[in-house]
Write a protein that holds these residues in place. Sequence first.
Motif, PDB file in Angstrom:
ATOM      1  N   ALA A 275       0.841  -1.202   0.000  1.00  0.00           N
ATOM      2  CA  ALA A 275       0.000   0.000   0.000  1.00  0.00           C
ATOM      3  C   ALA A 275       0.882   1.260   0.000  1.00  0.00           C
ATOM      4  N   SER A 276       1.915   1.268   0.834  1.00  0.00           N
ATOM      5  CA  SER A 276       2.784   2.453   0.905  1.00  0.00           C
ATOM      6  C   SER A 276       3.447   2.705  -0.448  1.00  0.00           C
ATOM      7  N   MET A 277       3.908   1.628  -1.069  1.00  0.00           N
ATOM      8  CA  MET A 277       4.571   1.781  -2.367  1.00  0.00           C
ATOM      9  C   MET A 277       3.627   2.398  -3.397  1.00  0.00           C
ATOM     10  N   MET A 278       2.386   1.930  -3.378  1.00  0.00           N
ATOM     11  CA  MET A 278       1.435   2.430  -4.366  1.00  0.00           C
ATOM     12  C   MET A 278       1.126   3.916  -4.119  1.00  0.00           C
ATOM     13  N   ILE A 279       1.033   4.288  -2.831  1.00  0.00           N
ATOM     14  CA  ILE A 279       0.741   5.697  -2.510  1.00  0.00           C
ATOM     15  C   ILE A 279       1.914   6.586  -2.931  1.00  0.00           C
ATOM     16  N   ASN A 323       9.122  -6.680  -4.065  1.00  0.00           N
ATOM     17  CA  ASN A 323       7.728  -6.320  -4.275  1.00  0.00           C
ATOM     18  C   ASN A 323       7.513  -5.694  -5.651  1.00  0.00           C
ATOM     19  N   ILE A 324       8.436  -4.837  -6.043  1.00  0.00           N
ATOM     20  CA  ILE A 324       8.287  -4.196  -7.363  1.00  0.00           C
ATOM     21  C   ILE A 324       8.427  -5.256  -8.452  1.00  0.00           C
ATOM     22  N   ASP A 325       9.370  -6.182  -8.279  1.00  0.00           N
ATOM     23  CA  ASP A 325       9.526  -7.241  -9.281  1.00  0.00           C
ATOM     24  C   ASP A 325       8.257  -8.090  -9.367  1.00  0.00           C
ATOM     25  N   THR A 326       7.598  -8.276  -8.229  1.00  0.00           N
ATOM     26  CA  THR A 326       6.375  -9.076  -8.210  1.00  0.00           C
ATOM     27  C   THR A 326       5.230  -8.345  -8.905  1.00  0.00           C
ATOM     28  N   PRO A 332       3.285  -1.065 -14.180  1.00  0.00           N
ATOM     29  CA  PRO A 332       4.605  -0.742 -14.736  1.00  0.00           C
ATOM     30  C   PRO A 332       5.145   0.577 -14.185  1.00  0.00           C
ATOM     31  N   GLU A 333       4.266   1.462 -13.712  1.00  0.00           N
ATOM     32  CA  GLU A 333       4.718   2.760 -13.200  1.00  0.00           C
ATOM     33  C   GLU A 333       5.630   2.622 -11.979  1.00  0.00           C
ATOM     34  N   LEU A 334       5.564   1.469 -11.291  1.00  0.00           N
ATOM     35  CA  LEU A 334       6.405   1.281 -10.095  1.00  0.00           C
ATOM     36  C   LEU A 334       7.889   1.340 -10.456  1.00  0.00           C
TER      37      LEU A 334
END
Length: 583
Positions: A275-279, A323-326, A332-334
């Motif tokens: 969740a934090s990564m997405m925010i 997590n980003i690799d997953t 793709p924006e990650l």
Amino acid sequence: MKAIDIRNKYLKFFENHGHKVIPSSPLIPENDPSVLFTTAGMQPLVPYLLGEKHPEGKRLTDYQKCLRTNDIDEVGDNRHLTYFEMLGNWSLGDYFKEESIQMSYEFLTKELGIPSERISVTCFAGDEDCPRDEITASCWEKAGIPKERIYFYGKEDNWWIAGEEGPCGPDTEMFYDTGKPKCSENCEPSCDCGKYVEIWNNVFMEYYKKDGKYTKLEQRNVDTGLGLERMAMLLQGKQTPFDTELFSPVMEKLQSLAKNDDIASRRIVAEHLRASMMIICDGGRPSNLDRGYILRRLIRRMTRHLNKLQIDLNELPNLIDLNIDTLHEMYPELESHRQEIKDVIVTEKDKFMKTLNNGEREFNKVINKLKNQGINKIDGKTIFNLYETYGFPPEVTKDLATENGFEADLSKFDELFKEHQEKSRMGSDQKFKGGLAEQNEKTIAYHTATHLLNAALKKVIGENSHQRGSNITTERMRFDFNCDHKLTPEEKQKVEDLVNEWIKEDLPVTVETMKKEDALKSGAECMFIEKYPDEVTVYTIGDVSKELCGGPHVKHTGELGHFKIVKEEASSQGVRRIKAILE
Ligand code: SER
């Protein structure tokens, strides 16, 4: 079926049924200060549900990144998530109940291959605002759901609205029967024993609610939402979303790193990290306000549980990479925000660890004292004191209390917090009225910087350095202190660096009222003790400064900007003067 395949199938299916695929809106709503995060696919579409023409037409479909924060404390069990993806399709004044139900039924049974017998549905039972939804029920029967699997419920279950005002209407919900035995004779889809899992919600939005009253909208819309993580879990025959490919790599990694494994803690870390990564990826940053505070809470809670698992916090960047690799195929924006995500999370984690170390010692003292007294509840005042004096967040107190078998009276805390806010607001109104009209953001910031400078000088020159005078304008601060020598360039640099470090740490500035002698006993610094009344206010900045002072001050040192010494000179015998600015 993997989550990404479900998403692709969904969008393709609705595209084939005349819908235009539109992109997900950001998690942080554009031009909508009324909500913190996007909580449903319909949210960015509100103007079009109300009648504005959408450039892509009347049939739309998308996947939407969503975050719901009411259940943060529930995360750790086998189902709650804060971040999730919602698949949706919309009719903006185009098709209505029959076609919507036909398409949903076809997608579930033909595209996803769910046996019809596994599906139950619910419809709106009717009340004074809107009639019983027999039409929806007969559409379901026509599609292939027999009467005995069609249920009717009231507004609590079968009416959808985001908040208190807005487009809304009766809905029909689809449930997946997991095949578990009924928990009782009355076990139905509305029961939360786990036999029935809600998988899709179609809202027939033809009303608008304002001030408790319902009026008909100009157009009849359909708004549907299907939770992707949950669907992936069911189709993969898993028990929790954490067992799907969206979470399992991180969950397994956490297990291998944990020296003190605990499944709930691993879920909290995996969920809050995602969740934090997405925010952050969508532009969010931790702060003490609104959405920034939600992000801060997520990172703090995640950090606490990494600690509980006894995982080295230096693993965080690796966990973020994993997590980003997953997730990068889905988001793709990650990829292009990889470094930024790491920087924000690691910085926030560092900040929190400092607060945690200070507050946890104090928390343990409190707990031990209560234990000795045979009490198993932490009262609101104690939670408030931990917050006020040590900047210890109430939700962390609550978490720690629960872990120690204690209750925590958060509602009393909330009351005290509101009272306190009200008092300080009244206090500062009074002060402004009382002739301190020149107090403004700038001078208040300088005032707090004065306390930091005082504390820094003590560290660099020695505990015997005391304030001898101060003068503040909106342009600069002037600070006199006793010292027997001209400061060396290194000393000046050290003082500057210390103040800036404390500013960067965004330390909480807290205030309490106490008896003058108690304030002195507590080690609070003050310039002319005889000038103060018996009841004094003491301002504390993190664990670096404590001074008797009338205020006002900023709430957090992060508000100060960059501190710079512009001059150091003699003031009088044994007294030096520093002029400094905040840039
Ligand atoms: N707005 C409804 C929901 O969030 C359907 O999309 O459940």
